[in-house]
Design an enzyme around this catalytic site. Sequence first.
Site, mmCIF file in Angstrom:
data_model
loop_
_atom_site.group_PDB
_atom_site.id
_atom_site.type_symbol
_atom_site.label_atom_id
_atom_site.label_comp_id
_atom_site.label_asym_id
_atom_site.label_seq_id
_atom_site.Cartn_x
_atom_site.Cartn_y
_atom_site.Cartn_z
ATOM 1 N N ASP A 94 47.196 -12.932 9.562
ATOM 2 C CA ASP A 94 47.301 -12.033 9.069
ATOM 3 C C ASP A 94 45.298 -11.884 9.520
ATOM 4 O O ASP A 94 44.636 -12.559 9.662
ATOM 5 C CB ASP A 94 47.645 -11.034 8.059
ATOM 6 C CG ASP A 94 46.736 -11.770 6.646
ATOM 7 O OD1 ASP A 94 46.073 -12.875 6.624
ATOM 8 O OD2 ASP A 94 46.705 -10.996 5.802
ATOM 9 N N ARG A 186 54.572 -11.072 8.625
ATOM 10 C CA ARG A 186 53.201 -11.698 8.937
ATOM 11 C C ARG A 186 54.029 -13.391 10.106
ATOM 12 O O ARG A 186 53.737 -12.965 11.184
ATOM 13 C CB ARG A 186 52.356 -11.890 8.102
ATOM 14 C CG ARG A 186 51.363 -11.617 8.183
ATOM 15 C CD ARG A 186 50.390 -11.746 6.768
ATOM 16 N NE ARG A 186 51.150 -12.900 5.508
ATOM 17 C CZ ARG A 186 51.036 -14.144 4.777
ATOM 18 N NH1 ARG A 186 49.445 -14.144 5.165
ATOM 19 N NH2 ARG A 186 51.767 -13.630 3.268
#
Length: 235
Positions: A94, A186
Site C-alpha cells: 500500500d 493489499r
Amino acid sequence: MKEHYTDIQEFAEGQLLLINKPYKWTSFDVVGKIRNAFKPLKLKVGHAGTLDPLATGLLIICTGKMTKQIDTFQAEEKEYTGTMTLGATTPSYDMETEADQRFDISAVTPEQVHAATKQFTGDIQQYPPAHSAIKIDGERLYEKARRGEEVERRPRFVSITEFEITRIELPEIDFRVVCSKGTYIRSLVHDFGAALNNGAYLSRLRRTRSGNFKIEDAREVMEMVTIIRELKIGK
C-alpha cells in the site's frame, strides 16, 4: 439506522457501536478513544476486525458484555471498495512505503483488467503482506519488516465472493470486493498486478459492510465520544 442511547448503563450491559474509522487512525486508536470517554467508568471495549491505518470505513466496537461476541462478528463476511494503482509495487503493498519496482502499463487493456478478476473469485490462497499485524513467534510481522528482517509468511485460504471493477482510469483502478474473514485486500491487489504481468499497490480502501452492518449506519468517532460524555453527566 443509527442506534439511540438513553442511559450510560446500556454500554456496561453491552452495546455494539458502528464507527467510521478515520484515515491514519489505527483500530486500537478508535478503541482507546471510546474507552477513555467512559472514564472513570471501567468498561471492556474491543473491536471486531482490524482495519489498516490507511483504510477507512466500518469498524465494529463492542462494549461490556457484548465483547464476548467479538469472535462472532469478526467471522462475518466483509465488503470493501477501494482503488489500486497499477504500474508499481511497494513492500507494504500500500502507500505506507515507497515504490520498489515500476512497470510499463501502456499495453494493459480494460479487457485484461476485467478478465483478471476471474482468477481471484472463489476460494483462493494468499500470503499476508510482510507489513501486517499477524503474529509469528509472539511478534507482529510489521515489526520485523520495519527492522529490515526477513519475514516468514504462511499462506492462508480465503474466499472472494465478488470482485467487481467499477472504474478504470489507468494507472488507477477502482474495485468492490466481498470476501471472507482474514482476506488481505493489499495482498489481493498485489497478486492482481502480478496476474497482469505488472505491479499494483493499494492506494485507497474503505470497509462498507461487515455481516449485516453497513457504513451508512456508522457514527464518527467524536460524535460517539460526545454522546457518551453527555450521557455521563445526564444531559
